[in-house]
Write a protein that holds these residues in place. Structure first.
Motif, short mmCIF file in Angstrom:
data_model
loop_
_atom_site.label_atom_id
_atom_site.label_comp_id
_atom_site.label_asym_id
_atom_site.label_seq_id
_atom_site.Cartn_x
_atom_site.Cartn_y
_atom_site.Cartn_z
N GLU A 167 0.84 -1.19 0.00
CA GLU A 167 0.00 0.00 0.00
C GLU A 167 0.88 1.24 0.00
N ARG A 203 -1.88 4.44 -5.72
CA ARG A 203 -2.94 5.20 -5.05
C ARG A 203 -3.33 6.36 -5.98
N SER A 217 -7.17 2.89 -4.47
CA SER A 217 -5.82 2.32 -4.36
C SER A 217 -5.87 0.83 -4.63
#
Length: 737
Positions: A167, A203, A217
């Motif tokens: 992430e 993202r 994302s």
């Protein structure tokens, strides 16, 4: 098109001195040379998957490491820079491995990339062993592409972050604690995945024109040496509105993957007995030719030599051009020798010899050694100034026995003017030729109002002018050399033949305003104009008159309106009338901006004048006087047009005569030419107006000078006096140089 960066790794072998390293494998006996010449310019192909300027700005070969290992994988050589790699490395015959790294390993970058490759090879005594090392990219590559729907819905208010991991922490990406790249447009980034990391994350953040902020994302499994193209599009029907499609390309498929460095043999060019990196001196008659050797690892496919605008195919036989001889030693080597018969045609000076070499394996070399030729240097456009009428002649002298150089210049078949040359510190002699000036007289200057400012003219045969051929020469210590050059044609005058006519609406009162003939191609073009208006709209028209050239000429014919005389006229500039309810006066605004690339000697035109006695007397003339016609040209350095007010209420203070004054309130008058006709011409004649110069040193910046050309049936027409029987026809305006 694929981006390919090339380098050269060439092995040559032969019987030479003992080995330079005790670590090398001792097998078989005999030694060879490992020859490594590094190049990154073999292909100019662009990287299609990233911003070209950014990609090209980074050269992985600036960060090169080459390691050579023996058969037991023992490191025997390491080079951390291509500048440190020797031109020849002696090795014992045997088996080796070469490993190459190029570029830098960085966490994330739009430009910095990292490549690796290796190959095993054998050095065999007495043989040439070419080696190719294909270095493929080691980065994980993320190319981001935005569909047009993104720009349509978000304008410029969107971006995508990409980082290694599962992430993206946008705050960490913004402050630099996370190695991430921010894409605001299509682009390509290069990542080095940390150990244990097998994902890259993205993202998307954007502000929709109506839906506000949209954030989405995701992540995908990733590995090194693989390219992932993330294609973003917008759809209001999809959850989150942003769709990311991923396309993967594996680096192991070289036909699909575009970023590869290939180490392969390239051609070479050497000077025979000299280093081609050093400019070589050549003295015709004393230097017995100069030779260059071309060698390739693969058979030659093309070898060309270009000097100036002359190209020679060096594979075209033993004598491909006069003064050029070629010896083919084998299909992979030739020696070319250049002699006086070829080189002297280019004159003296520093000459670039442009060699282009190709082999059958796709290797190329473009080399540009410099040859300094003694002799008279050909005149180029940069050597002369056609406004100041000056030219600088040059000769390169390399022979210490030449003690002086004397230069000569003349207009073709004219009288020679000679100057002793001055030596410079780089072997050149120079001499500058400038015009000579003398005070001038103008028989057409008016008798009243004197004395007038001094005027000048150039002495015939001095200086250089446009549209002329000149001969020049140099005596180099008793050796005569000569050449010739032709100057450009010079400047042209718009609608010079008076063939272009249209109509435009003149500004004025309800009496004078209205549509009138216009001596230009259309109403938006303003070069030529006349005093045509609603009351006297035929002062200047396009007509066919017996004897005129082409289809039309400018026909100038006086008219009267309500008893007021108006002279037929044509001039460069603008014209408008008073805008009061019943104003009956106009403003002739003289001058148009004009870019002079060359100083003219005169203005020439085709003219037909009918001159008669005054019919409408006012001002300085009576009906007993002849009404003279007049034509003049004027070159000015004005900040604005000069306006003359004439008509039913004229303003004598606005009248002007370039033959009387060297300046007005608007600025300086640089030069002028004038002709007054007190009797009719015998039909059509050629009029040449020599230009008399008030200022012989001023030089115009581009478009800073103004040009005034004025033709009138009545020289005193500003006073509303003249003859309605006068006529003036003009056409074919041109500069004389």
């Amino acid at each position: 098109m694929k981006k390919i960066i090339y380098a050269l790794l060439l092995l040559t072998a032969g019987a030479v001195a003992p080995s330079c390293s005790t670590d090398e494998t001792e097998v078989g006996g005999g030694t060879g040379y490992l020859k490594m010449n590094i190049s990154t310019t073999r292909s100019g192909a662009a990287d299609q998957t990233s911003d070209t300027s950014a990609s090209e700005a980074y050269d992985p070969m600036e960060h090169l490491v080459v390691r050579i290992y023996n058969a037991e994988d023992g490191l025997i050589r390491k080079y951390a820079s291509r500048d440190l790699i020797p031109s020849e490395l002696e090795l014992l015959a045997g088996e080796y491995r070469v490993a190459v790294e190029a570029g830098e390993e960085v966490a994330a970058s739009f430009t910095q990339r990292f490549y690796k490759g290796e190959n095993r090879f054998n050095v065999t005594a007495g043989n040439i062993t070419p080696v190719e090392v294909r270095c493929t990219i080691r980065n994980t590559i993320a190319a981001v592409q935005f569909d047009e729907t993104v720009g349509t819905n978000f304008g410029e208010n969107f971006h995508v972050w990409v980082a290694a991991g599962n992430e993206v922490d946008e705050a960490a990406a913004e402050n630099g604690t996370l190695a991430a790249l921010k894409y605001t447009a299509d682009g390509t980034g290069y990542f080095t995945l940390p150990e244990g990391t097998d994902h890259i994350a993205w993202r998307f953040v954007g502000t929709h024109t109506s839906r506000g902020e949209i954030i989405q994302s995701g992540s995908l499994e990733a590995k090194a040496a693989t390219k992932y193209t993330l294609q973003f599009s917008y759809s209001k029907d999809l959850p989150g509105y942003i769709d990311c499609t991923v396309m993967t390309i594996d680096v192991e498929d070289p036909d699909e993957f575009e970023d590869t460095i290939v180490f392969t043999p390239d051609p070479e060019l050497e000077g025979v007995g000299f280093d081609i990196a050093t400019p070589q001196n050549y003295i015709p008659g004393k230097t017995n030719g100069i030779s260059y050797k071309v060698t390739t690892t693969y058979p030659m496919q093309a070898v060309r030599l270009t000097v100036g605008d002359k190209a020679v195919d060096l594979l075209g036989g033993e004598t491909p051009a006069e003064g050029v001889s070629v010896v083919r030693e084998e299909e992979k080597a030739l020696t070319v020798t250049l002699s006086d018969a070829f080189l002297t045609a280019f004159g003296g000076g520093d000459r670039t010899l442009a060699f282009h070499i190709e082999d059958t394996d796709g290797g190329t070399l473009d080399a540009t050694p410099t040859l300094r030729l003694q002799g008279l240097v050909p005149v180029q456009a940069s050597d002369y100034d056609l406004w100041s009428n000056t030219v600088t002649l040059r000769a390169l002298v390399l022979d210490p026995e030449v003690g002086s150089v004397r230069f000569g210049l003349r207009k073709k078949d004219g009288t020679w003017h000679e100057i002793e040359g001055s030596a410079t510190d780089n072997g050149y002699y120079t001499a500058s030729f400038a015009p000579e000036w003398s005070e001038d007289t103008d028989a057409d200057r008016p008798a009243d109002g004197g004395p007038f400012p001094t005027i000048y003219t150039q002495t015939e045969g001095t200086g250089i002018f446009a549209a002329n051929e000149y001969e020049y020469r140099a005596d180099l210590g008793g050796t005569q050399q000569s050449a010739a050059f032709t100057t450009p044609d010079g400047d042209t005058i718009y609608n010079s033949g008076m063939e272009l006519w249209s109509k435009y609406t003149v500004t004025g009162s309800f009496i004078t305003g209205g549509e009138v003939p216009f001596p230009n191609e259309n109403a938006s073009t303003a070069f030529w104009v006349s005093g045509n208006n609603g009351q006297t709209n035929a002062l200047c028209t396009g007509r066919t008159i017996e004897g005129n050239n082409g289809t039309l000429c400018a026909a100038l014919q006086p008219q009267t309106a309500a008893g007021v005389f108006a002279a037929g006229n044509l001039f460069t500039g603008a014209f408008d009338c008073g805008t009061g309810f019943a104003d009956t006066f106009g403003f002739a605004r003289f001058g148009v901006r004009y870019t002079f690339t060359a100083r003219p000697r005169a203005l020439r035109l085709h003219i037909n004048a009918t001159v008669t006695q005054v019919t409408n007397a006012k001002g300085p003339l009576t009906t007993d006087d002849i009404d003279p016609a007049r034509v003049y040209v004027c070159i000015t350095n004005w900040t604005d047009r000069h306006a003359v007010k004439s008509g039913l209420s004229y303003d004598e203070s606005s009248f002007w005569d370039p033959a009387k004054a060297s300046s007005l309130a608007e600025g300086a008058i640089i030069g002028y030419g004038s002709k007054t006709y007190t009797e009719s011409t015998d039909g059509w004649v050629t009029l040449t107006l020599p230009i008399h110069w008030y200022d012989k040193t001023a030089a115009p910046a581009a478009g800073s000078y103004s040009l005034v050309i004025s033709c009138t049936t009545s020289a005193y027409g500003d006073y509303t006096t003249g003859s309605t029987n006068n006529r003036l026809y003009v056409e074919d305006f041109e500069w004389v140089y």
